[in-house]
Design an enzyme around this catalytic site. Structure first.
Site, PDB file in Angstrom:
ATOM      1  N   THR A 115      20.059   3.640 -33.397  1.00  0.00           N
ATOM      2  CA  THR A 115      18.971   3.119 -32.426  1.00  0.00           C
ATOM      3  C   THR A 115      19.559   2.482 -31.267  1.00  0.00           C
ATOM      4  O   THR A 115      18.966   2.619 -30.159  1.00  0.00           O
ATOM      5  CB  THR A 115      18.046   2.456 -33.343  1.00  0.00           C
ATOM      6  OG1 THR A 115      17.490   2.980 -34.400  1.00  0.00           O
ATOM      7  CG2 THR A 115      16.758   2.012 -32.314  1.00  0.00           C
TER       8      THR A 115
ATOM      9  N   TYR B   5      27.396   2.383 -44.143  1.00  0.00           N
ATOM     10  CA  TYR B   5      26.347   2.975 -43.231  1.00  0.00           C
ATOM     11  C   TYR B   5      26.150   4.363 -43.369  1.00  0.00           C
ATOM     12  O   TYR B   5      27.094   5.103 -43.241  1.00  0.00           O
ATOM     13  CB  TYR B   5      26.370   2.880 -41.839  1.00  0.00           C
ATOM     14  CG  TYR B   5      25.341   3.035 -40.801  1.00  0.00           C
ATOM     15  CD1 TYR B   5      24.032   3.711 -41.431  1.00  0.00           C
ATOM     16  CD2 TYR B   5      25.383   3.094 -39.482  1.00  0.00           C
ATOM     17  CE1 TYR B   5      23.040   4.021 -40.687  1.00  0.00           C
ATOM     18  CE2 TYR B   5      24.286   3.254 -38.500  1.00  0.00           C
ATOM     19  CZ  TYR B   5      23.211   3.753 -39.109  1.00  0.00           C
ATOM     20  OH  TYR B   5      22.260   4.005 -38.366  1.00  0.00           O
TER      21      TYR B   5
ATOM     22  N   LYS C  55      23.392   0.187 -45.760  1.00  0.00           N
ATOM     23  CA  LYS C  55      22.248   0.606 -44.837  1.00  0.00           C
ATOM     24  C   LYS C  55      22.115   2.174 -45.348  1.00  0.00           C
ATOM     25  O   LYS C  55      23.033   2.838 -45.069  1.00  0.00           O
ATOM     26  CB  LYS C  55      22.609   0.565 -43.508  1.00  0.00           C
ATOM     27  CG  LYS C  55      21.151   0.844 -42.887  1.00  0.00           C
ATOM     28  CD  LYS C  55      21.149   0.851 -41.410  1.00  0.00           C
ATOM     29  CE  LYS C  55      19.815   1.409 -40.649  1.00  0.00           C
ATOM     30  NZ  LYS C  55      19.903   1.863 -39.356  1.00  0.00           N
TER      31      LYS C  55
END
Lengths: 301, 301
Positions: free
Chosen positions: A48, A140, A170
């Site tokens: 993001t 990630y 994550k």
């Protein structure tokens, strides 16, 4: 909380000027306001945050801008991976030496279909080159973008080789079964939801919190979930907050997600500089932008 | 030849030391020997050259090492893209100022499903920031790795906006129909085959040459094709050379290609340092390595 890295983290968006450089002042302000909104930490420079669209020096500048803007370094979780070990070492070392709570690390994502051995070596070389006991890594897993899934065999090997350093993951795959399996298989691993609707379900399975995009505009509700999920007296309040998050998440996915998050921030912060994106992303067309703003009014701002 | 960038180019492999840093001396020697083998130019730091696995500073050092090793700067075509405009500008500016013949540019490859407008902006911002009339760009279409195809609409728009700067495309898709269509649609665009077996067929369609991996070990045969393809008296010799290239290409694809090319170079150059790879790639297992070496003997070294 048993996991080193836990709580509500914002996958903070990164404002840029019209000529495509980071707007450091506005970013510093944004990070501080995200903490005021209820975030425990700022997972800046993720997907993001358009991390991969910024150069190494710009990424270092952004970490320093967050700190200069009033966010304590130990609330920062910057993304520090690039496809290259050398630049990843430079970014990771800088984050650790700046006092960051940890770093979020993508696997190298240029070559596809690579082996677990090759991915292990990437992480191992970075960890060994940084050579700092303060390093805390959140892996990630975002295979729909990186195209490089992180297998449980790889995660297990990293946890065994680097206990206390590799501390979390994550998971942005949106796959609840994967998150459940990781919580069960790796008790030492703090699993963080990358998708807002999975925050409450993941906490109930023993997860460590979240790193999400919607928190750029709705951190308050995520914090209500975090603070109350384990308190039977607050079930109704918590589920209402999760439902509110889900409405905003649905809106953020109505068009292309990242430009939509920035479109929301432009209205929320009253600053049209938020509309700018780095290539290869582009701003929403005017009609979509106006629709998003109208829907925000409908949802209550 | 009507195209600014034409001929036989090697997608040169990059030797690395056991600790994962570029072996600059060995690389300089390799580039010079590739010219001696018959290459017109060295398309260093592409997919075969593990470009994306090196940091910005290492990539600059490798360009300088090629020149220091005896390769004229104007025989170099370095890959200079990263997913970030800023680092891409730095690498591209360095290549131009070093006197490189041109640069090969991948599109930004982190985000998937991006728009032509976003990709156009990436290239445009780099070109405008480098701001040097000497810049010559070869676009790089390798969708099976980058996951970002370059559409004909995008190519046409770039040619129109930056005539004389955007001069070619390396097509590694292996799709002859795409190459044929580009030769027909864009007469100003020099189309370079990224796959060795397509060298001769592409030249017959008006292509500008090649940038291939097999040239690391078989540039001599590619040069025979280049020198003779348009001479009816040499048809037999040219087709035999193309067939020889194809045998080597088939062998290089028997296992994972990049480690196989390096395995071939270790034998060819008599230097086991060539066996090392950068993460996330790993060396071939011993049995595969021995098989490749035996097959090289069978093919005549």
């Amino acid at each position: 909380m048993k996991h080193a890295i836990h709580g509500v983290h914002s996958a903070a968006a990164t404002p840029v000027t019209g000529d495509g450089t980071p707007d450091l002042k506005l970013f510093g302000d944004h990070c501080r306001r995200l903490l005021e909104d209820g975030c425990h930490g700022i997972a800046m420079l993720g997907t993001t945050g358009e991390a991969n669209s910024f150069g190494v020096r710009q990424r270092i500048d952004l970490v320093e801008a967050a700190i200069a803007g009033g966010t304590p370094a130990n609330a920062l979780l910057p993304g520090t991976s690039t496809p290259a070990v050398a630049d990843t070492v430079e970014l990771t070392r800088h984050a650790v030496q700046s006092g960051a709570k940890g770093v979020v690390m993508l696997p190298p994502y240029y070559y596809k279909g690579v082996s677990d051995e090759g991915l292990f070596r990437f992480y191992a070389r970075v960890i060994e080159a940084v050579a700092d006991d303060r390093l805390r890594i959140v892996l990630y897993h975002i295979p729909q973008v990186s195209q490089i899934p992180l297998s449980h065999a790889l995660i297990g090997r990293l946890l065994e080789a680097f206990p206390g350093i590799v501390t979390g993951i994550k998971d942005s795959s949106g796959d609840m079964n994967n998150m459940r399996a990781m919580c069960e298989t790796f008790p030492a691993l703090g699993v963080l939801a990358g998708a807002d609707p999975l925050m409450l379900p993941l906490l109930r399975l023993g997860g460590a919190g979240c790193i999400t995009a919607t928190s750029n505009v709705r951190a308050d509700a995520l914090r209500i979930v975090w603070d109350g999920w384990n308190d039977p007296a607050k079930t109704e309040q918590v589920e209402a907050a999760q439902a509110r998050i889900d409405e905003w998440r649905t809106l953020s996915n109505k068009y292309v997600q990242l430009p939509t998050i920035k479109t929301m921030l432009a209205k929320r912060r009253g600053d049209m500089a938020w509309l700018n994106l780095m290539p290869p992303l582009v701003e929403l067309p005017e009609a979509e932008r106006n629709d998003i703003w109208a829907q925000m009014d409908r949802l209550g701002g």
